[in-house]
Design an enzyme around this catalytic site. Structure first.
Site, PDB file in Angstrom:
ATOM      1  N   LEU A 135       0.831  -1.198   0.000  1.00 22.74           N
ATOM      2  CA  LEU A 135       0.000   0.000   0.000  1.00 22.74           C
ATOM      3  C   LEU A 135       0.866   1.249   0.000  1.00 22.74           C
ATOM      4  O   LEU A 135       1.943   1.274   0.604  1.00 22.74           O
ATOM      5  CB  LEU A 135      -0.908   0.015   1.238  1.00 22.74           C
ATOM      6  CG  LEU A 135      -1.896  -1.147   1.394  1.00 22.74           C
ATOM      7  CD1 LEU A 135      -2.720  -0.966   2.672  1.00 22.74           C
ATOM      8  CD2 LEU A 135      -2.807  -1.272   0.185  1.00 22.74           C
ATOM      9  N   ASP A 136       0.385   2.296  -0.668  1.00 20.57           N
ATOM     10  CA  ASP A 136       1.091   3.575  -0.669  1.00 20.57           C
ATOM     11  C   ASP A 136       1.145   4.155   0.745  1.00 20.57           C
ATOM     12  O   ASP A 136       0.347   3.788   1.610  1.00 20.57           O
ATOM     13  CB  ASP A 136       0.387   4.579  -1.584  1.00 20.57           C
ATOM     14  CG  ASP A 136       0.515   4.212  -3.056  1.00 20.57           C
ATOM     15  OD1 ASP A 136       1.391   3.409  -3.391  1.00 20.57           O
ATOM     16  OD2 ASP A 136      -0.287   4.737  -3.857  1.00 20.57           O
ATOM     17  N   LYS A 137       2.051   5.080   0.955  1.00 22.00           N
ATOM     18  CA  LYS A 137       2.251   5.692   2.271  1.00 22.00           C
ATOM     19  C   LYS A 137       0.950   6.183   2.896  1.00 22.00           C
ATOM     20  O   LYS A 137       0.662   5.928   4.062  1.00 22.00           O
ATOM     21  CB  LYS A 137       3.242   6.852   2.141  1.00 22.00           C
ATOM     22  CG  LYS A 137       3.428   7.661   3.427  1.00 22.00           C
ATOM     23  CD  LYS A 137       4.340   8.859   3.196  1.00 22.00           C
ATOM     24  CE  LYS A 137       4.452   9.711   4.457  1.00 22.00           C
ATOM     25  NZ  LYS A 137       5.318  10.891   4.251  1.00 22.00           N
ATOM     26  N   THR A 139      -2.182   5.453   2.052  1.00 20.38           N
ATOM     27  CA  THR A 139      -3.323   4.545   1.956  1.00 20.38           C
ATOM     28  C   THR A 139      -3.379   3.700   3.218  1.00 20.38           C
ATOM     29  O   THR A 139      -2.370   3.154   3.659  1.00 20.38           O
ATOM     30  CB  THR A 139      -3.201   3.627   0.722  1.00 20.38           C
ATOM     31  OG1 THR A 139      -3.129   4.424  -0.460  1.00 20.38           O
ATOM     32  CG2 THR A 139      -4.387   2.685   0.632  1.00 20.38           C
ATOM     33  N   ARG A 234      -5.085   5.724  -8.068  1.00 18.54           N
ATOM     34  CA  ARG A 234      -4.877   7.175  -8.105  1.00 18.54           C
ATOM     35  C   ARG A 234      -4.753   7.686  -9.538  1.00 18.54           C
ATOM     36  O   ARG A 234      -5.342   8.715  -9.901  1.00 18.54           O
ATOM     37  CB  ARG A 234      -3.637   7.529  -7.287  1.00 18.54           C
ATOM     38  CG  ARG A 234      -3.752   7.113  -5.825  1.00 18.54           C
ATOM     39  CD  ARG A 234      -2.400   7.168  -5.109  1.00 18.54           C
ATOM     40  NE  ARG A 234      -1.881   8.521  -5.052  1.00 18.54           N
ATOM     41  CZ  ARG A 234      -0.647   8.803  -4.644  1.00 18.54           C
ATOM     42  NH1 ARG A 234       0.193   7.829  -4.284  1.00 18.54           N
ATOM     43  NH2 ARG A 234      -0.241  10.063  -4.590  1.00 18.54           N
TER      44      ARG A 234
END
Length: 331
Positions: A135-137, A139, A234
């Site tokens: 997961l992105d930072k 998220t 995104r």
């Protein structure tokens, strides 16, 4: 840390060589089989070391031992973890927002990997950090970690063939009118090491989305990934003109208005590579997303009126405080 797998040979593999059993029954890669060959106890039949070209008979006990050390480049840090599930092979956590998955330049210690490595070390376990669905930072939500190379490879195959399901809740900018599917290839932007864009020569990327509720300038949606490209949700939502609320890379949000990109991993489902059991996990949406919805409602003096069907779609989206008092169920 060693992980041992045992298999009592059935008639299906009577007379077959061990490599065939490892490939077809365990679904092991050639690289992993080569690792097993390095150790005397890597591959054993009825307690005796064997080669992959040796054959097995029905009722033989095949035993394979995976062996690996710890991730030496990741510094263990005592970071609180919200552990949803754990067994000998898999760890599922609820990742907070504002925390990267892996260490990077400028952030070597405050990541999921640092916390996981500390957790393993505190239990006397030497393991490599292997995120299944990174997961992105910014998220939040459900993330699976494989405890060994075999499980990581098998779950990677489930992502590739669509067996592993990932669903997200998001708040996007604008009034998203219909449900839909975005099938648009993604690749790195030529002038950036971070930013991704839709490009004809990129990798195929498919995102399915459905509207839960519209709130004037914002829309609450569900998303399901068919592929797993970097920044896929995104990039895709920005591509159709509805970037995520709080996404400063792909949108134009004011940081004072939205604290981070409004994206939460709310659902994971996969088949356990060892037990064959269907594993299913749900996560209530992060508090800051609920609070952002509340602000929208209060700002616009909106009553949230939703149907039974919509309530089912919003399963896992925990509305807080005043929002709950505004909910009316229509029939």
């Amino acid at each position: 840390m060693d992980r041992v797998f045992e298999y009592k040979v059935t008639s299906e593999y009577d007379g077959e060589n061990i490599k065939t059993v490892l490939k077809q029954h365990f679904k092991m890669s050639t690289a992993l089989i080569n690792e097993l060959k390095k150790y005397d106890d890597g591959i054993c039949v009825n307690g005796k070391h064997m080669r992959v070209v040796d054959t097995v008979s029905e009722n033989d006990l095949l035993r394979v031992t995976l062996r690996e050390g710890a991730s030496e480049t990741i510094i263990p840090k005592n970071i609180p973890l919200d552990i949803v599930y754990e067994d000998e092979d898999i760890l599922v956590i609820n990742k907070p927002a504002h925390m990267p998955t892996h260490p990077s330049m400028g952030n070597y210690e405050n990541t999921v990997a640092n916390g996981i490595m500390y957790y393993f070390k505190s239990r006397g376990e030497e393991r490599v950090f292997r995120a299944v669905n990174r997961l992105d930072k910014d998220t939040s939500g459900l993330m699976a970690i494989a405890k060994n190379a075999y499980i990581h490879a098998r779950l990677g195959e489930e992502i590739a063939d669509g067996t592993l399901k990932r669903r997200y809740t998001a708040i996007v900018c604008g009034n998203l009118e219909t449900d839909g599917t975005i099938d648009a290839p993604i690749d790195r932007a030529h002038d950036s090491t971070i930013e991704r864009i839709v490009r004809p020569d990129g990798q195929r990327a498919v995102t399915h989305y459905s509207v839960i509720k519209r709130f004037g300038d914002y829309t609450l949606i569900n998303l399901e990934l068919e592929t797993g490209r970097t920044h896929q949700i995104r990039v895709h939502m920005a591509h159709i003109g509805h970037p995520l609320a709080g996404d400063w890379l792909y949108g134009t949000e004011d940081k004072e208005t939205v604290p981070r990109q409004m994206l939460h991993s709310c659902y994971l489902r996969f088949i356990h590579p060892v037990t064959g059991e269907k594993m299913e996990f749900k996560s209530e949406t992060a508090q800051d997303m609920s609070q952002f919805i509340q602000k929208i409602l209060e700002k616009n003096n909106i009553d949230l009126i939703i149907s039974d069907v919509m309530m089912e779609e919003m399963d896992g989206f925990e509305l807080c405080g005043k929002i709950k008092s505004n909910i009316n169920i229509s029939h």
